[in-house]
Design a protein around this motif. Structure first.
Motif, PDB file in Angstrom:
ATOM      1  N   ARG A  30      20.894 -26.157 -15.010  1.00 45.27           N
ATOM      2  CA  ARG A  30      21.943 -26.501 -13.904  1.00 45.27           C
ATOM      3  C   ARG A  30      22.048 -25.487 -12.872  1.00 45.27           C
ATOM      4  O   ARG A  30      22.197 -24.365 -13.354  1.00 45.27           O
ATOM      5  CB  ARG A  30      23.053 -27.207 -14.459  1.00 45.27           C
ATOM      6  N   ARG A  31      22.574 -25.974 -11.787  1.00 47.34           N
ATOM      7  CA  ARG A  31      22.907 -24.887 -10.796  1.00 47.34           C
ATOM      8  C   ARG A  31      24.129 -23.886 -11.275  1.00 47.34           C
ATOM      9  O   ARG A  31      24.396 -22.669 -10.796  1.00 47.34           O
ATOM     10  CB  ARG A  31      23.307 -25.830  -9.542  1.00 47.34           C
ATOM     11  N   ASP A  32      25.076 -24.607 -11.796  1.00 50.88           N
ATOM     12  CA  ASP A  32      26.239 -24.033 -12.476  1.00 50.88           C
ATOM     13  C   ASP A  32      26.161 -22.954 -13.618  1.00 50.88           C
ATOM     14  O   ASP A  32      27.023 -22.534 -14.336  1.00 50.88           O
ATOM     15  CB  ASP A  32      27.508 -25.106 -13.051  1.00 50.88           C
ATOM     16  N   GLY A  33      24.743 -22.903 -14.046  1.00 50.15           N
ATOM     17  CA  GLY A  33      24.423 -21.892 -15.140  1.00 50.15           C
ATOM     18  C   GLY A  33      24.274 -22.673 -16.449  1.00 50.15           C
ATOM     19  O   GLY A  33      23.749 -21.778 -17.410  1.00 50.15           O
ATOM     20  N   LEU A  34      24.564 -23.856 -16.681  1.00 49.48           N
ATOM     21  CA  LEU A  34      24.399 -24.488 -17.795  1.00 49.48           C
ATOM     22  C   LEU A  34      23.043 -25.020 -18.214  1.00 49.48           C
ATOM     23  O   LEU A  34      22.414 -25.408 -17.222  1.00 49.48           O
ATOM     24  CB  LEU A  34      25.683 -25.676 -17.964  1.00 49.48           C
ATOM     25  N   PHE A  35      22.696 -25.108 -19.681  1.00 47.97           N
ATOM     26  CA  PHE A  35      21.472 -25.591 -19.924  1.00 47.97           C
ATOM     27  C   PHE A  35      21.413 -27.049 -19.781  1.00 47.97           C
ATOM     28  O   PHE A  35      22.548 -27.557 -20.364  1.00 47.97           O
ATOM     29  CB  PHE A  35      21.035 -25.052 -21.141  1.00 47.97           C
ATOM     30  N   ALA A  36      20.412 -28.046 -19.532  1.00 46.36           N
ATOM     31  CA  ALA A  36      20.462 -29.097 -19.167  1.00 46.36           C
ATOM     32  C   ALA A  36      20.258 -29.851 -20.534  1.00 46.36           C
ATOM     33  O   ALA A  36      19.579 -29.433 -21.277  1.00 46.36           O
ATOM     34  CB  ALA A  36      19.423 -29.784 -18.340  1.00 46.36           C
ATOM     35  N   TYR A  37      20.948 -31.173 -20.543  1.00 46.46           N
ATOM     36  CA  TYR A  37      20.698 -31.963 -22.086  1.00 46.46           C
ATOM     37  C   TYR A  37      19.303 -32.113 -22.436  1.00 46.46           C
ATOM     38  O   TYR A  37      18.931 -31.883 -23.592  1.00 46.46           O
ATOM     39  CB  TYR A  37      21.439 -33.143 -21.781  1.00 46.46           C
ATOM     40  N   ASN A  38      18.461 -32.491 -21.575  1.00 46.15           N
ATOM     41  CA  ASN A  38      17.011 -32.748 -21.837  1.00 46.15           C
ATOM     42  C   ASN A  38      16.255 -31.766 -22.460  1.00 46.15           C
ATOM     43  O   ASN A  38      15.566 -31.774 -23.396  1.00 46.15           O
ATOM     44  CB  ASN A  38      16.207 -33.478 -20.840  1.00 46.15           C
ATOM     45  N   LEU A  39      16.290 -30.259 -22.011  1.00 43.26           N
ATOM     46  CA  LEU A  39      15.882 -29.296 -22.348  1.00 43.26           C
ATOM     47  C   LEU A  39      16.437 -28.917 -23.792  1.00 43.26           C
ATOM     48  O   LEU A  39      15.686 -28.477 -24.832  1.00 43.26           O
ATOM     49  CB  LEU A  39      16.202 -27.964 -21.499  1.00 43.26           C
ATOM     50  N   ALA A  40      17.913 -28.783 -23.822  1.00 50.60           N
ATOM     51  CA  ALA A  40      18.461 -28.482 -25.146  1.00 50.60           C
ATOM     52  C   ALA A  40      17.966 -29.205 -26.263  1.00 50.60           C
ATOM     53  O   ALA A  40      17.913 -28.984 -27.451  1.00 50.60           O
ATOM     54  CB  ALA A  40      19.999 -28.273 -24.880  1.00 50.60           C
ATOM     55  N   VAL A  41      18.055 -30.571 -26.179  1.00 52.61           N
ATOM     56  CA  VAL A  41      17.892 -31.497 -27.069  1.00 52.61           C
ATOM     57  C   VAL A  41      16.544 -31.395 -27.708  1.00 52.61           C
ATOM     58  O   VAL A  41      16.177 -31.564 -28.739  1.00 52.61           O
ATOM     59  CB  VAL A  41      18.278 -33.046 -27.012  1.00 52.61           C
ATOM     60  N   THR A  42      15.780 -31.505 -26.843  1.00 54.37           N
ATOM     61  CA  THR A  42      14.046 -31.291 -27.132  1.00 54.37           C
ATOM     62  C   THR A  42      13.891 -30.109 -27.743  1.00 54.37           C
ATOM     63  O   THR A  42      13.082 -29.952 -28.862  1.00 54.37           O
ATOM     64  CB  THR A  42      13.172 -31.177 -25.736  1.00 54.37           C
ATOM     65  N   VAL A  43      14.329 -28.883 -27.427  1.00 53.28           N
ATOM     66  CA  VAL A  43      14.020 -27.753 -28.115  1.00 53.28           C
ATOM     67  C   VAL A  43      14.943 -27.593 -29.522  1.00 53.28           C
ATOM     68  O   VAL A  43      13.977 -27.150 -30.504  1.00 53.28           O
ATOM     69  CB  VAL A  43      14.560 -26.566 -27.278  1.00 53.28           C
ATOM     70  N   ASP A  44      15.843 -28.216 -29.668  1.00 56.44           N
ATOM     71  CA  ASP A  44      16.485 -28.194 -30.904  1.00 56.44           C
ATOM     72  C   ASP A  44      15.909 -29.126 -31.863  1.00 56.44           C
ATOM     73  O   ASP A  44      15.705 -28.915 -33.075  1.00 56.44           O
ATOM     74  CB  ASP A  44      18.039 -28.812 -30.940  1.00 56.44           C
ATOM     75  N   ASP A  45      15.579 -30.289 -31.257  1.00 55.53           N
ATOM     76  CA  ASP A  45      14.812 -31.379 -32.251  1.00 55.53           C
ATOM     77  C   ASP A  45      13.599 -30.696 -32.772  1.00 55.53           C
ATOM     78  O   ASP A  45      13.041 -30.916 -34.025  1.00 55.53           O
ATOM     79  CB  ASP A  45      14.570 -32.569 -31.350  1.00 55.53           C
ATOM     80  N   HIS A  46      12.766 -30.144 -31.684  1.00 55.93           N
ATOM     81  CA  HIS A  46      11.464 -29.266 -32.513  1.00 55.93           C
ATOM     82  C   HIS A  46      11.788 -28.322 -33.443  1.00 55.93           C
ATOM     83  O   HIS A  46      11.258 -28.290 -34.205  1.00 55.93           O
ATOM     84  CB  HIS A  46      10.839 -28.928 -31.110  1.00 55.93           C
ATOM     85  N   ASP A  47      12.904 -27.355 -32.905  1.00 56.03           N
ATOM     86  CA  ASP A  47      13.053 -26.265 -33.921  1.00 56.03           C
ATOM     87  C   ASP A  47      13.661 -26.700 -35.313  1.00 56.03           C
ATOM     88  O   ASP A  47      13.610 -25.766 -36.350  1.00 56.03           O
ATOM     89  CB  ASP A  47      14.050 -25.224 -33.298  1.00 56.03           C
ATOM     90  N   GLN A  48      14.340 -27.713 -35.282  1.00 60.03           N
ATOM     91  CA  GLN A  48      14.752 -28.212 -36.561  1.00 60.03           C
ATOM     92  C   GLN A  48      14.012 -28.955 -37.308  1.00 60.03           C
ATOM     93  O   GLN A  48      14.000 -29.578 -38.482  1.00 60.03           O
ATOM     94  CB  GLN A  48      16.231 -28.960 -36.218  1.00 60.03           C
ATOM     95  N   GLY A  49      12.634 -29.137 -36.555  1.00 57.68           N
ATOM     96  CA  GLY A  49      11.741 -30.197 -37.409  1.00 57.68           C
ATOM     97  C   GLY A  49      12.115 -31.671 -37.460  1.00 57.68           C
ATOM     98  O   GLY A  49      11.686 -32.173 -38.490  1.00 57.68           O
ATOM     99  N   ILE A  50      12.807 -32.174 -36.643  1.00 58.80           N
ATOM    100  CA  ILE A  50      13.189 -33.564 -36.520  1.00 58.80           C
ATOM    101  C   ILE A  50      11.981 -34.554 -36.645  1.00 58.80           C
ATOM    102  O   ILE A  50      10.998 -34.294 -35.432  1.00 58.80           O
ATOM    103  CB  ILE A  50      14.275 -33.764 -35.538  1.00 58.80           C
ATOM    104  N   THR A  51      11.865 -35.445 -37.492  1.00 55.99           N
ATOM    105  CA  THR A  51      10.616 -36.277 -37.235  1.00 55.99           C
ATOM    106  C   THR A  51      10.976 -37.595 -36.916  1.00 55.99           C
ATOM    107  O   THR A  51      10.223 -38.448 -36.360  1.00 55.99           O
ATOM    108  CB  THR A  51      10.312 -36.425 -38.905  1.00 55.99           C
ATOM    109  N   GLN A  52      12.313 -37.885 -36.811  1.00 53.17           N
ATOM    110  CA  GLN A  52      12.607 -39.196 -36.265  1.00 53.17           C
ATOM    111  C   GLN A  52      14.033 -39.122 -35.686  1.00 53.17           C
ATOM    112  O   GLN A  52      14.913 -38.615 -36.312  1.00 53.17           O
ATOM    113  CB  GLN A  52      12.426 -40.401 -37.180  1.00 53.17           C
TER     114      GLN A  52
END
Length: 299
Positions: free
Chosen positions: A166-188
């Motif tokens: 985001r312009r205000d320096g915060l990470f966007a939801y879609n990026l954060a949730v995708t990275v975290d789901d991948h890194d945590q090995g979420i399957t569903q």
């Protein structure tokens, strides 16, 4: 030997207020679906938007989950501790020319029809006072939902270059949730139907990052007497701290599950364990469910 990978589900609330009955339906559906497959169930606090967070809400949420018998595996994950990882992914996307900086305002986008039209793709803006957008090179327009079958997204939304920082320096939801789901090995990912539309954006990120995407199942939403979904924004009341079994039973009924009268005499632990044994995904209704203010006292 089991030829399928182990199931890993998750519940990922934002600490913008206490859990309410709609939150319980999402958490319970996610928990039961994972546990019924002998899977793991993780909890992640999505605390990447400080202006929307309420002090103490995260700990209240964890206490509510424990009170209602929804016990998670491993330590709680906190998005606020993952900033370095998000920056790493952003740098990769920038270096591979999969993103660009944009200075367009919401007002400008609304004036152009409500969807971003790629105005800044070739402008070469710098990071100062700009948002970072994903360059949509191969948009995902549909996906398979484990409950709903093929879900087709609005093509204008699917093709939009969406914001990942985001312009205000915060990470966007879609990026954060995708990275975290991948890194945590979420399957569903089992969550509410209000998050159907962002799914294609997350799938686009999975595709551009070369990652395997999880399966998705979107549960029906609980609607209040005014016809609007129960949510923190709509000031839905926090989950009651008494008559927990009655509240859980009502949530199970709205999830289409068969409930025996004797369950109201169970402890919370006994009720949850029995619900895991009896869970049937095929009985989950697709449509949102209307409830009244006294619905929790009707069983």
């Amino acid at each position: 030997m089991n030829e399928f990978p182990p199931v890993v589900g998750r519940f990922a609330p934002s600490p913008s207020g206490d859990l309410h009955f709609g939150s319980l339906i999402a958490a319970l559906g996610s928990y039961l679906d994972a546990r019924s497959q002998q899977g793991r169930w993780l909890v992640r606090i999505e605390d990447i938007d400080p202006p929307r967070e309420i002090p103490g809400a995260a700990q209240n949420i964890l206490h509510q989950l424990e009170t209602y018998g929804l016990e998670w595996d491993g330590p709680v994950s906190w998005q606020s501790q993952h900033h370095a990882r998000y920056r790493e992914i952003l740098e990769w996307l920038i270096s591979h020319r999969n993103s660009y900086y944009c200075t367009c305002t919401r007002k400008m986008i609304q004036q152009s029809g409500g969807y971003y039209l790629g105005t800044c793709r070739t402008q070469g803006h710098r990071a100062t006072d700009a948002a970072l957008r994903l360059y949509q090179q191969s948009p995902v327009t549909h996906f398979n939902d484990l409950l709903r079958g093929t879900v087709v997204c609005n093509p204008q939304l699917a093709q939009e270059d969406f914001i990942i920082h985001r312009r205000d320096g915060l990470f966007a939801y879609n990026l954060a949730v995708t990275v975290d789901d991948h890194d945590q090995g979420i399957t569903q990912v089992v969550r509410g139907a209000d998050l159907i539309e962002p799914t294609v954006r997350q799938l686009t990120l999975y595709q551009q990052l070369g990652w395997q995407a999880p399966d998705y199942l979107h549960l029906p939403l609980a609607l209040g007497p005014d016809g609007n979904k129960l949510s923190k924004q709509n000031h839905a009341p926090a989950l009651p701290q008494q008559n927990l079994q009655r509240t859980l039973i009502h949530a199970l009924i709205l999830l289409g599950q068969e409930v025996d009268k004797e369950w109201q005499d169970f402890t919370v632990r006994q009720l949850i364990d029995e619900a895991v044994k009896q869970w049937q995904r095929v009985k989950i209704p697709i449509n949102s469910t209307f409830i009244t203010t006294d619905a929790l006292s009707t069983f």
